[in-house]
Write a protein that holds these residues in place. Sequence first.
Motif, short mmCIF file in Angstrom:
data_model
loop_
_atom_site.label_atom_id
_atom_site.label_comp_id
_atom_site.label_asym_id
_atom_site.label_seq_id
_atom_site.Cartn_x
_atom_site.Cartn_y
_atom_site.Cartn_z
N PHE A 288 1.19 -1.37 0.48
CA PHE A 288 -0.20 -0.02 -0.02
C PHE A 288 0.72 0.93 0.22
O PHE A 288 0.39 2.55 0.44
CB PHE A 288 -1.09 0.20 1.14
CG PHE A 288 -1.87 -1.00 0.93
CD1 PHE A 288 -3.01 -0.91 0.40
CD2 PHE A 288 -1.34 -2.65 1.50
CE1 PHE A 288 -4.09 -2.39 0.73
CE2 PHE A 288 -2.93 -3.63 1.30
CZ PHE A 288 -3.41 -3.31 0.82
N GLY A 289 2.27 1.18 -0.56
CA GLY A 289 3.20 2.44 -0.73
C GLY A 289 3.50 2.78 0.33
O GLY A 289 4.21 3.81 0.23
N LEU A 290 3.89 1.82 1.90
CA LEU A 290 4.26 2.41 3.10
C LEU A 290 5.24 1.74 2.74
O LEU A 290 5.22 0.20 2.95
CB LEU A 290 3.38 2.28 4.37
CG LEU A 290 2.06 2.94 4.35
CD1 LEU A 290 1.71 3.03 5.85
CD2 LEU A 290 2.81 4.37 4.45
N GLU A 291 6.97 2.01 2.84
CA GLU A 291 8.31 1.01 3.00
C GLU A 291 8.85 1.69 4.13
O GLU A 291 9.10 3.02 4.82
CB GLU A 291 9.17 1.72 2.06
CG GLU A 291 9.15 1.46 0.22
CD GLU A 291 8.41 0.01 0.05
OE1 GLU A 291 9.72 -0.39 0.81
OE2 GLU A 291 7.29 0.05 -0.64
N LEU A 292 8.64 -0.03 5.34
CA LEU A 292 9.05 0.68 6.87
C LEU A 292 10.43 0.22 6.84
O LEU A 292 10.17 -1.49 6.45
CB LEU A 292 7.96 -0.01 7.52
CG LEU A 292 6.83 0.46 7.89
CD1 LEU A 292 6.17 0.83 6.77
CD2 LEU A 292 6.10 -0.29 9.10
N SER A 293 11.20 0.79 7.86
CA SER A 293 12.57 0.28 7.67
C SER A 293 11.80 -0.84 8.62
O SER A 293 10.41 -0.34 9.55
CB SER A 293 13.37 0.96 8.29
OG SER A 293 12.84 1.65 9.72
N ALA A 294 12.92 -1.58 9.98
CA ALA A 294 13.11 -3.29 10.82
C ALA A 294 12.23 -1.70 12.29
O ALA A 294 11.40 -2.29 12.60
CB ALA A 294 14.22 -3.70 10.87
N ALA A 295 13.04 -0.83 12.31
CA ALA A 295 12.66 -0.22 13.52
C ALA A 295 11.08 0.70 13.95
O ALA A 295 10.65 0.32 14.06
CB ALA A 295 13.63 1.65 13.37
N GLN A 296 10.71 0.51 12.57
CA GLN A 296 9.68 1.36 12.42
C GLN A 296 8.46 0.41 12.73
O GLN A 296 7.00 0.38 13.14
CB GLN A 296 9.52 1.98 10.82
CG GLN A 296 10.14 3.33 10.88
CD GLN A 296 9.26 4.06 9.31
OE1 GLN A 296 9.92 3.45 8.06
NE2 GLN A 296 9.44 5.37 9.00
N ALA A 297 8.33 -1.25 12.05
CA ALA A 297 7.64 -1.77 11.69
C ALA A 297 7.98 -2.44 13.59
O ALA A 297 6.61 -2.74 13.71
CB ALA A 297 8.09 -2.39 11.38
#
Length: 243
Positions: A86-95
Amino acid sequence: MNGFVLPPPKAVFFDVDDTLYDHLIPFREALMHVLGTGDGFPYAPAYHRMRYYSDTLSAQAGGTPTQGRALHEMRTRRFILSLAEFGLELSAAQAAEVQAEYLSRQFDIRLFDGARSLISDLLGRECTVGLITNGPSEHQMKKIAALGLADLIPPELIYISGAVGFTKPDRRLFAHVADKLNFPPEACYYIGDSWRNDVVGALDAGWHVLWFNHRNAQPESEHKPHFRANSYEELRQLLLPSL
């Protein structure tokens, strides 16, 4: 509804997440709080994909991890994979931050309308009522406590994969429950929202299955649940038609 009434059940077991309460609410609130997603974000489709990856990653791990690094990685990976669609590229920290917020909000929950009264009325008909759910035991028990079910369902009728050692859709989890009750599988009914975990697992174990399809999902295999319902009113009409 499907136009038929099933035989009176001896035992009815419920899934917990997105069956007894709206699991989408903590998901939506976590994304809004951490990522700043607005009202226009497609929360329901994203939630569906998060559940898909949760099931897929659990299956790849041989069952839902219940503790440690494997559990943490599965939980964060499902957000990275699902939200990327859905266009949201998360880093491991954000996830990890989204996951932590999502978990914290899972204890501010309430039962779907009609759930408590259905359980109470089933008990009034001398029906055995319990829960079968996947996840770490302590975490799931906190949710169950938050839903206020301790006065209705005793601990010995709560089966959590992290404590039992089998994970839905493994038919052995359902067989374990039926054996404990000394009931034949066909006397047991299971209500759940997940096609893979609830419909497939319980059907493969020989249980009657009521698919609580309140999100209008599509079947994922040739399995045929005995009944489909979109609300607790429909579940009541099936299980307690004379009330």
